[in-house]
Design a protein around this motif. Sequence first.
Motif, PDB file in Angstrom:
ATOM      1  N   GLN A  91      -1.881 -36.577  11.805  1.00 36.11           N
ATOM      2  CA  GLN A  91      -1.074 -37.776  11.931  1.00 36.11           C
ATOM      3  C   GLN A  91      -1.512 -38.757  10.840  1.00 36.11           C
ATOM      4  OE1 GLN A  91      -0.703 -39.610  15.798  1.00 36.11           O
ATOM      5  NE2 GLN A  91      -1.022 -37.655  16.859  1.00 36.11           N
ATOM      6  N   ILE A  92      -0.561 -39.465  10.260  1.00 34.33           N
ATOM      7  CA  ILE A  92      -0.895 -40.447   9.233  1.00 34.33           C
ATOM      8  C   ILE A  92      -0.319 -41.801   9.612  1.00 34.33           C
ATOM      9  CG2 ILE A  92       1.106 -39.812   7.794  1.00 34.33           C
ATOM     10  CD1 ILE A  92      -0.721 -40.481   5.330  1.00 34.33           C
ATOM     11  N   TYR A  93      -1.151 -42.822   9.463  1.00 33.12           N
ATOM     12  CA  TYR A  93      -0.773 -44.200   9.743  1.00 33.12           C
ATOM     13  C   TYR A  93      -0.749 -44.976   8.428  1.00 33.12           C
ATOM     14  CZ  TYR A  93      -1.446 -43.591  14.813  1.00 33.12           C
ATOM     15  OH  TYR A  93      -1.341 -43.184  16.121  1.00 33.12           O
ATOM     16  N   PHE A  94       0.358 -45.654   8.150  1.00 35.76           N
ATOM     17  CA  PHE A  94       0.444 -46.547   6.998  1.00 35.76           C
ATOM     18  C   PHE A  94      -0.082 -47.928   7.366  1.00 35.76           C
ATOM     19  CE2 PHE A  94       4.449 -44.278   5.091  1.00 35.76           C
ATOM     20  CZ  PHE A  94       3.652 -43.204   4.732  1.00 35.76           C
ATOM     21  N   SER A  95      -0.670 -48.619   6.405  1.00 27.88           N
ATOM     22  CA  SER A  95      -1.135 -49.999   6.586  1.00 27.88           C
ATOM     23  C   SER A  95      -0.399 -50.904   5.615  1.00 27.88           C
ATOM     24  CB  SER A  95      -2.641 -50.104   6.328  1.00 27.88           C
ATOM     25  OG  SER A  95      -3.360 -49.198   7.133  1.00 27.88           O
ATOM     26  N   THR A  96       0.039 -52.048   6.093  1.00 27.59           N
ATOM     27  CA  THR A  96       0.634 -53.017   5.181  1.00 27.59           C
ATOM     28  C   THR A  96      -0.431 -53.555   4.227  1.00 27.59           C
ATOM     29  OG1 THR A  96       0.318 -54.737   6.861  1.00 27.59           O
ATOM     30  CG2 THR A  96       2.498 -53.708   6.735  1.00 27.59           C
ATOM     31  N   ILE A  97       0.013 -53.964   3.039  1.00 32.26           N
ATOM     32  CA  ILE A  97      -0.898 -54.458   2.000  1.00 32.26           C
ATOM     33  C   ILE A  97      -1.308 -55.881   2.333  1.00 32.26           C
ATOM     34  CG2 ILE A  97      -1.161 -54.923  -0.460  1.00 32.26           C
ATOM     35  CD1 ILE A  97       1.050 -52.839  -0.943  1.00 32.26           C
ATOM     36  N   LEU A  98      -2.621 -56.122   2.375  1.00 23.47           N
ATOM     37  CA  LEU A  98      -3.152 -57.426   2.779  1.00 23.47           C
ATOM     38  C   LEU A  98      -2.794 -58.517   1.777  1.00 23.47           C
ATOM     39  CD1 LEU A  98      -4.966 -55.274   4.333  1.00 23.47           C
ATOM     40  CD2 LEU A  98      -6.724 -57.058   4.346  1.00 23.47           C
ATOM     41  N   PRO A  99      -2.813 -59.781   2.206  1.00 19.86           N
ATOM     42  CA  PRO A  99      -2.606 -60.900   1.268  1.00 19.86           C
ATOM     43  C   PRO A  99      -3.682 -60.901   0.188  1.00 19.86           C
ATOM     44  CG  PRO A  99      -2.503 -61.654   3.547  1.00 19.86           C
ATOM     45  CD  PRO A  99      -3.014 -60.252   3.585  1.00 19.86           C
ATOM     46  N   PHE A 100      -3.313 -61.340  -1.025  1.00 16.78           N
ATOM     47  CA  PHE A 100      -4.312 -61.380  -2.103  1.00 16.78           C
ATOM     48  C   PHE A 100      -4.228 -62.635  -2.954  1.00 16.78           C
ATOM     49  CE2 PHE A 100      -0.830 -58.560  -3.729  1.00 16.78           C
ATOM     50  CZ  PHE A 100      -0.365 -59.364  -4.772  1.00 16.78           C
ATOM     51  N   LYS A 101      -3.408 -63.600  -2.569  1.00 15.05           N
ATOM     52  CA  LYS A 101      -3.294 -64.825  -3.355  1.00 15.05           C
ATOM     53  C   LYS A 101      -4.529 -65.700  -3.143  1.00 15.05           C
ATOM     54  CE  LYS A 101       0.266 -68.165  -4.704  1.00 15.05           C
ATOM     55  NZ  LYS A 101       1.638 -68.661  -4.421  1.00 15.05           N
ATOM     56  N   HIS A 102      -5.058 -66.278  -4.256  1.00 13.93           N
ATOM     57  CA  HIS A 102      -6.285 -67.078  -4.164  1.00 13.93           C
ATOM     58  C   HIS A 102      -6.379 -67.947  -5.415  1.00 13.93           C
ATOM     59  CE1 HIS A 102     -10.774 -67.722  -3.951  1.00 13.93           C
ATOM     60  NE2 HIS A 102     -10.438 -67.887  -2.690  1.00 13.93           N
ATOM     61  N   GLU A 103      -7.052 -69.083  -5.276  1.00 16.17           N
ATOM     62  CA  GLU A 103      -7.143 -70.002  -6.413  1.00 16.17           C
ATOM     63  C   GLU A 103      -7.929 -69.430  -7.585  1.00 16.17           C
ATOM     64  OE1 GLU A 103     -10.049 -71.533  -3.180  1.00 16.17           O
ATOM     65  OE2 GLU A 103      -7.972 -70.834  -3.310  1.00 16.17           O
ATOM     66  N   THR A 104      -8.786 -68.433  -7.324  1.00 12.82           N
ATOM     67  CA  THR A 104      -9.563 -67.823  -8.405  1.00 12.82           C
ATOM     68  C   THR A 104      -8.847 -66.654  -9.062  1.00 12.82           C
ATOM     69  OG1 THR A 104     -10.713 -66.320  -6.891  1.00 12.82           O
ATOM     70  CG2 THR A 104     -11.712 -68.489  -7.264  1.00 12.82           C
ATOM     71  N   SER A 105      -7.679 -66.269  -8.555  1.00 16.92           N
ATOM     72  CA  SER A 105      -6.956 -65.117  -9.073  1.00 16.92           C
ATOM     73  C   SER A 105      -5.749 -65.568  -9.892  1.00 16.92           C
ATOM     74  CB  SER A 105      -6.474 -64.227  -7.916  1.00 16.92           C
ATOM     75  OG  SER A 105      -7.562 -63.805  -7.126  1.00 16.92           O
ATOM     76  N   PRO A 106      -5.345 -64.766 -10.863  1.00 18.01           N
ATOM     77  CA  PRO A 106      -4.143 -65.118 -11.632  1.00 18.01           C
ATOM     78  C   PRO A 106      -2.901 -65.051 -10.755  1.00 18.01           C
ATOM     79  CG  PRO A 106      -4.870 -62.898 -12.174  1.00 18.01           C
ATOM     80  CD  PRO A 106      -5.940 -63.496 -11.324  1.00 18.01           C
ATOM     81  N   SER A 107      -1.905 -65.796 -11.115  1.00 17.51           N
ATOM     82  CA  SER A 107      -0.641 -65.757 -10.388  1.00 17.51           C
ATOM     83  C   SER A 107       0.025 -64.395 -10.575  1.00 17.51           C
ATOM     84  CB  SER A 107       0.283 -66.864 -10.889  1.00 17.51           C
ATOM     85  OG  SER A 107       1.528 -66.809 -10.255  1.00 17.51           O
TER      86      SER A 107
END
Length: 405
Positions: free
Chosen positions: A314-330
């Motif tokens: 059986q395989i379970y998919f996971s949604t992609i977590l949030p990654f926006k942050h002030e130290t990261s590029p837009s």
Amino acid sequence: MKWKTTWSYLSVDYGVTIGSLENVTQRTSFWNNINGDKIRVKFTNLYGKQPIKIKEAVIAQKKSDSEDSYHWTHLTVNNAQEIVILPGQVFYSDIAELEICAGKELVISAYFEEKVEINSSCCTWSKESWHTDYISGRDYTSGKEHICENAQQTKQSYEVFPFIDQYMLQADVLVGISEISVLTDAEVKIITLFGDSITHMSFYADALAEMLYDKYPGKVAVLNKGIGGNKMLTDASYIPDIPGNGQVSGLAAIKRFEKDVYESETPEFVFLLEGVNDLMHPYVLNDLESLPKKEDLISAYIALASIAHKHGSQIYFSTILPFKHETSPSCPEGETMRSEINEWIRNQEIADGVFDFASTTAKNFAYMKDELHIGDGLHPNKAGGVVMAQTVLYNGGLMNGINTN
């Protein structure tokens, strides 16, 4: 009776020497949730450039929680105590007779007498389900010394390997060993976590293992097949600013999935958490031409599900977590694509289930809750790992699916 893996991590290729071992005992403790009376260990030098010589190695487990008395035995290969692993080699030890009990840690002590430069290892940041100490000066594997807690000159991984201290947030590493399996007559279900650094760092994996091992003693094992920086569609990004140039992130998920998940055994469950690096790396590395198409990522999810189902998992998919942050590029296009892919994951009927990590970790749509990440808005910390594990067991409905009664 079947061989079941109680612990397994991927040995990663740094593409550079991370440090060396000489006249030092590597002592690693591992969680174990399988009962049995025979055990074997997989030795590896898959990416090494020199032979690794382990002068002596022992494996042990406490007889009881109330005393410091241990069952222990030597690990041998072809009945020899000295174990030589040539570059590129991977093999099992001889089968060792040892009474193994679920809920008690295993301890492996390995003595490296001759100097060897290290180019690869297993690694963890959580340091809960396994943890390594390095004890310099002589062989601490013999007799009771292999479990001595007060040996002199004990160091952590980052104190032994300069690369770990400078570039890997003081992770723990393990050299020469990548798997422990137990011969058991119990019905043990295997859960393999497949992903990138969010899986590899082990905060989520260890929290999940702790909850499951408490709920199902002797009935389930959680294996980690994450690689930090891994991407779904393309191989490791070239990063000129670090030693090894990012080689450690490995082959694309679509290339490595079948081998890494199914080489040793067939898990009942596979949890897939990939895709964030495909969306972020083009912005971080100023290479927007490498941003994938949404349709290509979705096709990769479908392909991995097909492989899992072919093997009977059986395989379970996971949604992609949030990654926006002030130290990261837009990452505007990447963020839009994350939203669209997550919506597809929530509504598709290809996987056997969905874990909606994007929803349970977010403080709003694009940002992770401040208390759940290590400070970069991307990687969950210990508290974040607990939230993810709870999502798997309760929101994701796994607890009923893994019922072993």
